[in-house]
Structure formats: structure tokens, C-alpha cells
Design a protein around this motif. Sequence first.
Motif, PDB file in Angstrom:
ATOM      1  N   GLN A 107       9.331  12.561  -1.870  1.00 53.20           N
ATOM      2  CA  GLN A 107       8.792  12.764  -0.515  1.00 53.20           C
ATOM      3  C   GLN A 107       9.718  12.138   0.528  1.00 53.20           C
ATOM      4  N   ALA A 108      10.204  10.933   0.243  1.00 51.26           N
ATOM      5  CA  ALA A 108      11.099  10.259   1.190  1.00 51.26           C
ATOM      6  C   ALA A 108      12.426  11.002   1.299  1.00 51.26           C
ATOM      7  N   VAL A 109      12.966  11.437   0.172  1.00 56.83           N
ATOM      8  CA  VAL A 109      14.226  12.186   0.195  1.00 56.83           C
ATOM      9  C   VAL A 109      14.062  13.435   1.063  1.00 56.83           C
ATOM     10  N   GLY A 110      12.978  14.165   0.859  1.00 51.98           N
ATOM     11  CA  GLY A 110      12.706  15.369   1.647  1.00 51.98           C
ATOM     12  C   GLY A 110      12.517  15.058   3.122  1.00 51.98           C
ATOM     13  N   ALA A 141       0.843  -1.208   0.000  1.00 52.05           N
ATOM     14  CA  ALA A 141       0.000   0.000   0.000  1.00 52.05           C
ATOM     15  C   ALA A 141       0.871   1.249   0.000  1.00 52.05           C
ATOM     16  N   SER A 142       1.936   1.228   0.792  1.00 50.28           N
ATOM     17  CA  SER A 142       2.848   2.366   0.868  1.00 50.28           C
ATOM     18  C   SER A 142       3.561   2.588  -0.463  1.00 50.28           C
ATOM     19  N   VAL A 143       4.072   1.522  -1.042  1.00 48.09           N
ATOM     20  CA  VAL A 143       4.793   1.623  -2.314  1.00 48.09           C
ATOM     21  C   VAL A 143       3.877   2.157  -3.411  1.00 48.09           C
ATOM     22  N   ARG A 144       2.650   1.667  -3.451  1.00 48.53           N
ATOM     23  CA  ARG A 144       1.710   2.127  -4.484  1.00 48.53           C
ATOM     24  C   ARG A 144       1.379   3.610  -4.313  1.00 48.53           C
ATOM     25  N   ALA A 145       1.426   4.105  -3.077  1.00 50.00           N
ATOM     26  CA  ALA A 145       1.106   5.507  -2.815  1.00 50.00           C
ATOM     27  C   ALA A 145       2.294   6.442  -3.040  1.00 50.00           C
ATOM     28  N   THR A 146       3.523   5.909  -2.984  1.00 49.73           N
ATOM     29  CA  THR A 146       4.695   6.785  -3.004  1.00 49.73           C
ATOM     30  C   THR A 146       5.694   6.487  -4.117  1.00 49.73           C
TER      31      THR A 146
END
Length: 147
Positions: A113-116, A22-27
Motif C-alpha cells: 500500500q505504501a509503495v503504491g 497502530a499504523s504499523v499493526r494495520a499495514t
Amino acid sequence: MDHRIDYIDRFEYNKVVEVWEASVRATHHFLKEEDIAYFKPLILNTYLDAVELRCFRDEHFKILGFIGVSDGNLQMLFIHPEHRGKSIGKTLLEYAINSLKVNKVDVNEQNEQAVGFYQHCSFETIGRSELDASGKPYPILHMELIK
């Protein structure tokens, strides 16, 4: 609310993989469907056993997010998209830094988003790889905690 960081039992791995997907599909919009299909059994059958796992549970003990750590590296940090923006990732990251001695993380460059998030949490990029660990063409940023 009794939110807490907890261990994960092997019988919960399917739930962990549900959170991961779910997380991977969203991000991770840059991933192809076949990439998700490729990684999913690896996560379930190999990667989860290769790391020290912790999760963030709600008051009903449901897993809302999780981390995987190995040798000071944050290998995994995934939050269910329904629970993003509630400081769960920050709570798990702080736990990883303070209790599991994390000081490095590799991040998909395309997951801005993750990098930030990691930059905001005092990580800086110290290197870059063109390919991910599986040899796929998804550049990885190597980040290190600066204190």
C-alpha cells in the motif's frame, strides 16, 4: 474542521508512538511481534529526536498522523488506521515536499500500500536493499521524487 499541520512537542512522543504502533499493526503485516517490540523503544527514545517532526491534528488537537524528515529524506509517515483514506498522508507528504524539501523515501517492499501510495505521488524506485537499516531481512525500496 480545523485540520492542521503542526509541530510535535517531546511530551507528545508517547502519543506519536501510539499512532506509529497502530499504523504499523494495520499495514506492516510482515513484521513479527518481536520486531514491533524491538522498534517501539527505538522510535520513542532515538528516532523521533533524529528527525524534524510534523503532525496532522484534528479539531481537538489530537495527532492523527505524523511525518519525520531528515536531509531531504522522508524517514517516517504514519497515519492512525482509523483516519486512513482521508488524504492525511497526501497532505503530510505534500507539506514535506514543499516545506521540508523532501525528495527521497525508503519504503518496506512488503508494504505494498505504501509503495503504491508513493508511486501515485510521483516517486519512483531507484534502488533496493535486501535488509532494512537495522539489518533485518525486510527489503527496502529506495524511491525518489520525479517532477
